[in-house]
Design an enzyme around this catalytic site. Structure first.
Site, PDB file in Angstrom:
ATOM      1  N   CYS A 202       0.851  -1.408   0.350  1.00  0.00           N
ATOM      2  CA  CYS A 202      -0.175   0.090  -0.025  1.00  0.00           C
ATOM      3  C   CYS A 202       0.695   1.546  -0.157  1.00  0.00           C
ATOM      4  O   CYS A 202       0.299   2.574   0.673  1.00  0.00           O
ATOM      5  CB  CYS A 202      -1.448   0.329   1.701  1.00  0.00           C
ATOM      6  SG  CYS A 202       0.478  -0.476   2.979  1.00  0.00           S
ATOM      7  N   ASN A 203       2.061   1.363  -0.104  1.00  0.00           N
ATOM      8  CA  ASN A 203       2.839   2.177  -0.406  1.00  0.00           C
ATOM      9  C   ASN A 203       2.786   3.357  -0.746  1.00  0.00           C
ATOM     10  O   ASN A 203       2.806   4.166  -0.625  1.00  0.00           O
ATOM     11  CB  ASN A 203       4.485   2.145  -0.204  1.00  0.00           C
ATOM     12  CG  ASN A 203       4.628   1.134   0.614  1.00  0.00           C
ATOM     13  OD1 ASN A 203       4.354   0.007   0.414  1.00  0.00           O
ATOM     14  ND2 ASN A 203       5.760   1.102   1.608  1.00  0.00           N
TER      15      ASN A 203
END
EC number: 2.1.1.37
Length: 376
Positions: A87-88
């Site tokens: 999800c960065n």
């Protein structure tokens, strides 16, 4: 008896896997089982944690590899799939590069699995920031790809606040559940179980007390300046909202992140536990002048105390913060099993209705959005 053979990608330390195991234990007497077939992650410490806690006698089921270099044709057959793609690039506290970032396109490897195995159902998980990445175009593209994968999937996408489901943490995540279209089944979003009775940080950390000698309970030694600063921060306050003397204030221009040196409020759920970040992002006790231990963070993520994390202290912090809370995973997977078993359960309207805008019409879309229903 129906057996779902579950494959996982970006499995981390096993939050989703533990949730599936707990759901399976509940439903096994009714003839529904989930068997772990394989789990893939590129972090060695996360893989060690998964093996030791979930499949110590079958370590070969955990594949420590980069999915970009993996021969997927060598994977054994599955009929259920879970992936919390990194999800960065979509996180609100990250750089928000979206689908064109280093991690944004990794969801496509989940699409490859769906195309290859066509499992009966899948779960995809990501941060709430995914919905707004690239003005929403990224989210629409991902949903479109998931819907068209394999022979086609009926999707149910919703923004969950896990605190409403018994997780002692205000953690919002997008969960997309897909069921093969040909099965003519529709997953419903399970109704919150704790909407007006959230589990508090105090309840999670003190009931029962953490026993001496428990793993991952190392206390971080705080510097004198941090201790002095924390003495001026009350529960719920952070470095920017507290009345801190000038000599103890942070000299950081343009930074006002609400979680910097933020203390928990004991009688409310914790704020979101994250897996990375520099000084001041470690989540701070409401009374003691210190950051939480990894075991305390794990409790706020609903990992049991006998679930041991492996790796360095910072690696363990990352594993915990990036994981899916097992209790949340259990609730969603139990709803999937009920859907397949034909058992009714209390449900709510999903945030996004899967329909074509051209069919629904612009005016109808706006009316639905006013009611909190978003059509993709």
């Amino acid at each position: 008896m129906k057996i779902f053979r579950l494959g996982e990608m970006f499995s981390g330390p096993g939050g989703m896997g533990l949730g599936a195991k707990l759901a399976s234990m509940t439903w096994e007497p009714l003839g529904w089982q989930i068997h772990h077939e394989w789990a893939i992650d590129n972090d060695a410490a996360s893989c060690a944690t998964y093996i030791q806690n979930l499949c110590p006698t079958e370590p070969h089921k955990v594949i420590c590899a980069d999915v970009q270099c993996l021969d997927m044709k060598a994977l054994s057959k599955i009929n259920a799939f879970a992936f919390g793609f990194p999800c960065n690039d979509f996180s609100l506290v990250g750089e928000k590069r979206g689908i064109n970032g280093q991690f944004g396109a990794l969801y496509q490897y989940g699409i490859h699995v769906l195309n290859q195995f066509e499992p009966d159902w899948f779960i995809a998980e990501n941060v709430g920031g995914l919905q707004s990445a690239n003005q929403g175009q990224t989210f629409r593209k991902i949903l479109e790809d998931l819907q068209q994968a394999g022979s086609g999937y009926q999707l149910t996408a919703h923004l969950y606040n896990f605190a409403d489901y018994g997780v002692p943490q205000m953690r919002q995540r997008i969960i997309i559940v897909g069921i093969k279209t040909c099965l003519n089944l529709k997953f419903l979003v399970p109704a919150p179980t704790h909407l007006n009775q959230h589990i508090t940080a105090r309840q999670a950390l003190e009931n029962p007390p953490i026993l001496p000698g428990i793993t991952n309970q190392e206390i971080t030694k705080q510097s004198p300046s941090v201790v002095a600063r924390l003495k001026h921060i009350r529960p719920g306050e952070n470095a920017w909202t507290a009345n801190i003397p000038p000599e103890l204030r942070l000299n950081v221009k343009g930074a006002t992140m609400s979680q910097i040196y933020k203390r928990l409020e004991p009688d409310k759920p914790a704020y979101t536990i994250t897996g990375s970040g520099g000084g001041g992002t470690h989540v701070y006790h409401w009374q003691e002048h210190r950051a939480l231990t990894n075991r305390e963070r794990a409790r706020l993520q609903t990992f049991p105390d006998d679930f041991t994390f492996y790796g360095s202290k910072e690696s363990v912090r990352r594993q915990i913060g990036m994981a899916v809370p097992p209790l949340a995973a259990k609730v969603i997977i139990e709803a999937i099993l009920k859907t397949f078993a034909g058992i009714a359960y209390s449900a709510i309207t999903p945030k996004w209705q899967m329909a074509q805008a051209s069919i629904t019409g612009y005016k109808q879309l706006r009316l639905l959005e006013k009611r909190g229903i978003y059509v993709i």
